[in-house]
Scaffold this motif. Structure first.
Motif, short mmCIF file in Angstrom:
data_model
loop_
_atom_site.label_atom_id
_atom_site.label_comp_id
_atom_site.label_asym_id
_atom_site.label_seq_id
_atom_site.Cartn_x
_atom_site.Cartn_y
_atom_site.Cartn_z
N THR A 108 0.84 -1.20 0.00
CA THR A 108 0.00 0.00 0.00
C THR A 108 0.87 1.24 0.00
N TYR A 109 1.90 1.24 0.80
CA TYR A 109 2.82 2.38 0.86
C TYR A 109 3.42 2.65 -0.52
N GLU A 110 3.97 1.62 -1.12
CA GLU A 110 4.60 1.79 -2.43
C GLU A 110 3.59 2.21 -3.49
N LYS A 111 2.41 1.65 -3.42
CA LYS A 111 1.37 1.96 -4.40
C LYS A 111 1.06 3.45 -4.41
N ILE A 112 0.84 4.02 -3.25
CA ILE A 112 0.49 5.45 -3.23
C ILE A 112 1.71 6.36 -3.23
N MET A 113 2.82 5.92 -2.66
CA MET A 113 4.03 6.76 -2.66
C MET A 113 4.53 6.98 -4.07
N PHE A 114 4.48 5.95 -4.89
CA PHE A 114 5.06 6.04 -6.23
C PHE A 114 4.00 6.12 -7.33
N ALA A 115 2.77 6.45 -6.95
CA ALA A 115 1.70 6.62 -7.95
C ALA A 115 2.10 7.70 -8.94
N ASP A 116 1.66 7.52 -10.19
CA ASP A 116 1.96 8.52 -11.22
C ASP A 116 1.40 9.88 -10.82
N LEU A 117 0.17 9.88 -10.35
CA LEU A 117 -0.49 11.09 -9.86
C LEU A 117 -1.26 10.70 -8.61
N LEU A 118 -1.18 11.52 -7.60
CA LEU A 118 -1.90 11.25 -6.35
C LEU A 118 -2.70 12.48 -5.97
N GLU A 137 5.21 13.80 6.79
CA GLU A 137 6.32 12.92 6.41
C GLU A 137 6.05 12.28 5.05
N PHE A 138 4.80 11.85 4.84
CA PHE A 138 4.43 11.24 3.57
C PHE A 138 4.58 12.24 2.42
N VAL A 139 4.05 13.44 2.60
CA VAL A 139 4.12 14.46 1.55
C VAL A 139 5.58 14.82 1.27
N GLU A 140 6.37 14.97 2.32
CA GLU A 140 7.77 15.29 2.13
C GLU A 140 8.47 14.21 1.29
N GLN A 141 8.23 12.94 1.60
CA GLN A 141 8.83 11.85 0.83
C GLN A 141 8.35 11.85 -0.61
N ARG A 142 7.07 12.12 -0.80
CA ARG A 142 6.51 12.13 -2.15
C ARG A 142 7.14 13.26 -2.99
N VAL A 143 7.34 14.42 -2.38
CA VAL A 143 7.99 15.52 -3.08
C VAL A 143 9.44 15.16 -3.40
N LEU A 144 10.14 14.60 -2.43
CA LEU A 144 11.53 14.21 -2.65
C LEU A 144 11.64 13.13 -3.73
N ASN A 145 10.62 12.28 -3.85
CA ASN A 145 10.58 11.25 -4.89
C ASN A 145 10.09 11.82 -6.23
N PRO A 163 5.66 23.86 7.93
CA PRO A 163 6.50 24.84 7.23
C PRO A 163 7.60 24.22 6.36
N ASN A 164 8.22 23.14 6.84
CA ASN A 164 9.28 22.53 6.03
C ASN A 164 8.73 21.91 4.74
N VAL A 165 7.51 21.39 4.79
CA VAL A 165 6.88 20.80 3.61
C VAL A 165 6.48 21.92 2.63
N VAL A 166 5.95 23.00 3.16
CA VAL A 166 5.59 24.15 2.32
C VAL A 166 6.84 24.69 1.64
N ALA A 167 7.94 24.80 2.38
CA ALA A 167 9.20 25.28 1.81
C ALA A 167 9.69 24.35 0.70
N LEU A 168 9.58 23.07 0.92
CA LEU A 168 9.98 22.09 -0.08
C LEU A 168 9.12 22.22 -1.34
N LEU A 169 7.82 22.36 -1.16
CA LEU A 169 6.92 22.54 -2.31
C LEU A 169 7.25 23.83 -3.06
N SER A 170 7.64 24.85 -2.32
CA SER A 170 8.04 26.12 -2.93
C SER A 170 9.28 25.93 -3.81
#
Length: 190
Positions: A108-118, A137-145, A163-170
């Motif tokens: 389940t983790y891999e399925k949604i973490m590495f989905a083409d679009l989530l 943590e999930f969003v941060e990993q998804r952005v890093l991936n 804030p760290n996730v928002v900064a990463l998305l920025s």
């Protein structure tokens, strides 16, 4: 994962149901949108969904319910029609639930973490520390991936995500889409 054969519009209902998309959101059609600004802004993105996914775009849709969710799910429909069948709909509660089941490196983790679009719907400030931590943590990993992600929220990005996730998305060029404007995600003032 990646692109395969696209699904037919008539197959969408079954896929939306299998992804637990609420009926009110699933049945909505983008063609019924009356907001001219949003139609003009989003139509090219939906028509070029392949570029959105391949270029690993991040959109934070900040709107009142259910419109934001309906627009986010339109991204999902476009992805499936285009052939990106490994695209999914989840909520922060689903992410926290799977995290509680210690899903690391599970299917389940891999399925949604590495989905083409989530699509992550109902992203709001989490009252529970565990849920907040699991989501961020999930969003941060998804952005890093570098995986294309669409967020839907009735809350502003700064109160919905850490804030760290928002900064990463920025830093990766994420965009906020609102009913009458869109802009790049800005670094938080911390």
């Amino acid at each position: 994962m990646g692109k395969g054969e696209g699904v037919k519009k008539r197959e969408l209902k079954n896929l939306l149901s299998a992804n637990s998309v609420p009926q009110l959101i699933a049945e909505w059609e983008f063609s019924s949108l009356e907001n001219a600004y949003l139609k003009k802004k989003l139509t090219p993105i939906f028509n070029q969904i392949d570029d959105c996914i391949v270029d690993r775009k991040f959109y934070f849709i900040h709107m009142k319910a259910p419109l934001g969710s309906q627009i986010a799910v339109t991204f999902l429909k476009a992805a499936w029609i285009s052939g990106f069948i490994h695209s999914y709909y989840v909520t922060p509660e689903y992410i926290a639930q799977k995290r509680a089941e210690t899903w690391k490196n599970g299917s389940t983790y891999e399925k949604i973490m590495f989905a083409d679009l989530l699509v992550i719907d109902n992203v709001v400030a989490q009252s529970d520390d565990f849920r907040r931590k699991a989501l961020n943590e999930f969003v941060e990993q998804r952005v890093l991936n570098k995986r294309c992600t669409i967020f839907s929220s009735t809350s502003k990005i700064g109160s919905a995500l850490a804030p760290n996730v928002v900064a990463l998305l920025s830093r990766v060029g994420g965009k906020v889409i609102e009913e009458n404007t869109s802009s790049k995600i800005k670094e938080p003032n911390v």
